[in-house]
Design a protein around this motif. Structure first.
Motif, short mmCIF file in Angstrom:
data_model
loop_
_atom_site.label_atom_id
_atom_site.label_comp_id
_atom_site.label_asym_id
_atom_site.label_seq_id
_atom_site.Cartn_x
_atom_site.Cartn_y
_atom_site.Cartn_z
N VAL A 308 -9.11 12.39 3.15
CA VAL A 308 -10.46 11.90 2.07
C VAL A 308 -9.85 11.04 0.83
N SER A 309 -10.47 9.87 0.50
CA SER A 309 -10.56 9.28 -0.66
C SER A 309 -12.21 8.28 -1.31
N ASN A 310 -12.22 8.75 -2.13
CA ASN A 310 -13.19 7.70 -3.54
C ASN A 310 -12.38 6.30 -3.50
N ARG A 311 -11.78 5.58 -2.79
CA ARG A 311 -11.06 4.39 -3.58
C ARG A 311 -12.01 3.30 -2.78
N SER A 312 -13.03 3.88 -1.63
CA SER A 312 -13.56 2.16 -1.59
C SER A 312 -15.69 2.99 -2.64
N GLY A 313 -15.53 3.47 -3.65
CA GLY A 313 -15.93 4.05 -5.15
C GLY A 313 -17.31 5.77 -3.64
N LYS A 335 -22.50 8.01 2.49
CA LYS A 335 -21.73 7.54 1.89
C LYS A 335 -20.70 8.68 0.69
N TYR A 336 -21.10 10.07 1.62
CA TYR A 336 -20.00 10.80 1.26
C TYR A 336 -19.14 12.18 2.74
N ASN A 337 -18.20 11.73 3.34
CA ASN A 337 -17.81 12.22 4.57
C ASN A 337 -16.35 12.68 3.47
N THR A 338 -16.37 14.08 4.48
CA THR A 338 -15.48 14.95 3.69
C THR A 338 -15.03 15.53 5.40
N GLN A 339 -13.41 16.53 4.73
CA GLN A 339 -12.78 17.48 5.00
C GLN A 339 -12.45 17.15 6.91
N PRO A 340 -12.07 16.22 6.78
CA PRO A 340 -11.67 15.67 8.11
C PRO A 340 -10.64 17.07 8.60
N ASN A 341 -10.25 17.31 9.97
CA ASN A 341 -9.88 17.96 11.10
C ASN A 341 -9.15 17.21 12.16
N ILE A 354 -22.36 14.42 4.42
CA ILE A 354 -23.18 14.51 3.48
C ILE A 354 -24.96 13.15 3.67
N GLU A 355 -25.99 13.02 3.82
CA GLU A 355 -26.96 12.27 4.98
C GLU A 355 -28.20 12.78 4.04
N SER A 356 -29.74 12.21 3.97
CA SER A 356 -30.25 12.04 3.62
C SER A 356 -30.40 13.68 2.90
N GLY A 357 -29.65 14.04 1.92
CA GLY A 357 -29.89 15.63 1.25
C GLY A 357 -29.63 16.95 2.22
N GLU A 358 -28.56 15.83 3.51
CA GLU A 358 -28.21 17.24 4.67
C GLU A 358 -26.58 17.65 4.75
N ILE A 359 -26.36 18.71 4.77
CA ILE A 359 -24.52 18.60 5.21
C ILE A 359 -24.69 19.19 6.80
N ASN A 360 -24.01 17.82 7.41
CA ASN A 360 -23.60 18.65 9.01
C ASN A 360 -22.36 17.52 9.52
N ILE A 361 -22.03 18.27 10.65
CA ILE A 361 -20.46 17.87 10.84
C ILE A 361 -20.40 17.17 12.42
N HIS A 362 -19.54 16.51 12.32
CA HIS A 362 -20.02 14.89 12.79
C HIS A 362 -18.34 14.79 13.29
#
Length: 438
Positions: A308-313, A335-341, A354-362
């Motif tokens: 994970v990096s915020n190098r793109s903002g 706009k917020y993708n984290t915790q890759p496995n 994180i999208e539309s105020g929710e945190i979901n698994i993709h």
């Protein structure tokens, strides 16, 4: 009896007494990559026990049914449907009445025959295909009665290997953080949430457990000394080391099959990812960017690392080819993708969004680069971790009264259920590798 001899008795005497080797290639029942997988109806009648022991008969057959049901591959058939005398269990090719099982739609049948004497048990277990009237597999196990559960799990692993080509999950464990003691400590449990065991006793904040080296080592971050240090520990002894450089020492991730791991360190002032030996010594720096680089995860061959990096903002997931040094961005939606496995098959990466105020698994297919959402309208869903065969995903969610718990689902988001029953909150699951020396 020595420890080595006992191990041979328990595991080495899991002998194959009938193996229709030529039939193995003919059976391709389960493709775990199929999102529309049809569950296989499987019948598991009470096992025969000598001397007669109705409690043990029901207990052992129920355990096998529970283990196989957990995988999501099978539909366990109601014993009330069985066309057999429960007092005369069918056990082998000569006694199984295949027509009675095909009549009720059983596509697979498991039978068991146990003989007990004092603290020992001698057990024969078989798997049949009723429609073909064939035995697919037969195993014999002999050992201490107190290790009966281990033998049953071994047999279930054999079934999964026969039907999928993977050893399954029954020898695996899950590490996680729990507040059961009033502090954030690391615990482990068996694959199904049973037998939880406390690993750390710092009475502090301990985070981010990560398995390595075939489940023999674990790494985690703890504030036991007032700062975020990285602990690397062998679970079978007192060996280990601590990385306590200035700043952060967090998010460890072992390279599969190697005594090396990546971790986020900030002793230079920036949060970057470094490659460490299993003793905690820095080998080299893996990322060097003005932004925050964190949360590494490795491809199964160790040639690529997602992070994970915020190098793109905003926090996004990137992949680095270790050989060439090339870095590419993986996620663009959200706009917020984290915790890759990274999946053990190497073809997918699951992560939190994180999208539309929710945190979901993709989950992202690395060929199509199309993300698929797995959780919906069920609180905050975070920290996904693949099972060692790639068929299941453990994750944390606060869908029950806002309290974080550990859940499990299939790789396609179905069969979501709570895994661990403990006081306090549980989060950040990490699924261990599984033994392959069967």
């Amino acid at each position: 009896m020595t420890k080595g001899a006992r191990k041979i008795l328990l595991m080495g005497l899991a002998m194959l007494f009938v193996c229709a080797a030529t039939a193995f290639a003919q059976y391709d029942y389960i493709d775990i990559r199929n999102p529309s997988l049809k569950k296989i109806p499987i019948a598991i009648p009470n096992f025969r026990v000598s001397p007669a022991d109705p409690v043990l008969s029901l207990q052992t057959s129920d355990q096998v049914a529970g283990y196989l049901d957990f995988t999501g591959f099978f539909k366990i058939m109601d014993r009330g449907m069985f066309l057999m005398d429960p007092n005369q269990p069918e056990t082998d090719q000569t006694t199984v009445k295949f027509q009675n099982w095909t009549t009720i739609g059983a596509e697979l049948l498991v039978t068991g025959n146990l003989q007990t004497q004092d603290d020992m048990v001698d057990m024969e277990l078989r798997l049949f295909d009723p429609f073909k009237g064939q035995m697919l597999m037969g195993k014999r196990y002999k050992g201490w009665r107190k290790d009966l559960q281990q033998m049953l799990r071994r047999f279930c692993s054999e079934i999964i290997y026969l039907l999928t080509g993977n050893w399954g999950i029954f020898d695996s464990k899950i590490a996680f953080v729990s507040t059961t003691t009033g502090h954030k400590e690391i615990f482990t449990c068996d694959f199904d949430g049973s037998r939880p065991q406390q690993i750390t006793r710092f009475k502090s904040i301990t985070l981010s457990p990560a398995w390595g080296m075939d489940g023999k080592w674990i790494a985690y971050t703890s504030y036991a000394k007032g700062r975020p240090d990285l602990y690397i520990r062998n679970l079978s002894g007192n060996r280990g080391s601590v990385v306590s450089k200035k700043g952060l020492n967090t998010t460890p991730a072992w390279i599969p099959g190697q005594f090396k791991l990546a971790a986020t360190l900030s002793f230079t002032g920036d949060q970057d990812i470094y490659l460490l030996t299993g003793d905690g010594k820095i080998i080299k720096q893996l990322t060097d960017n003005w932004g925050i680089d964190t949360s590494p995860t490795w491809s199964p061959d160790g040639r690529k690392m997602a992070f994970v990096s915020n190098r793109s903002g905003t926090p996004q997931i990137y992949i680095k080819d270790i050989g060439s040094g090339r870095i590419e961005r993986l996620t663009y939606e959200g706009k917020y993708n984290t915790q890759p496995n990274w999946s053990p098959k190497g073809d997918k990466i699951c992560y939190s969004t994180i999208e539309s105020g929710e945190i979901n698994i993709h989950v992202m297919d690395l060929k199509t680069r199309q993300p698929v959402r797995l959780t919906y309208n069920a609180g905050k869903n975070e920290s996904p971790s693949w099972s060692p065969d790639g068929s299941l995903i453990a994750f944390s969610s606060n869908r029950e009264k806002g309290i974080s718990r550990i859940y499990v689902m299939t790789a396609y988001g179905t069969d979501q259920r709570r895994l661990i029953l403990m006081d306090g909150e549980q989060f950040t699951p990490s699924w261990s590798p599984v033994r392959t020396d069967h």
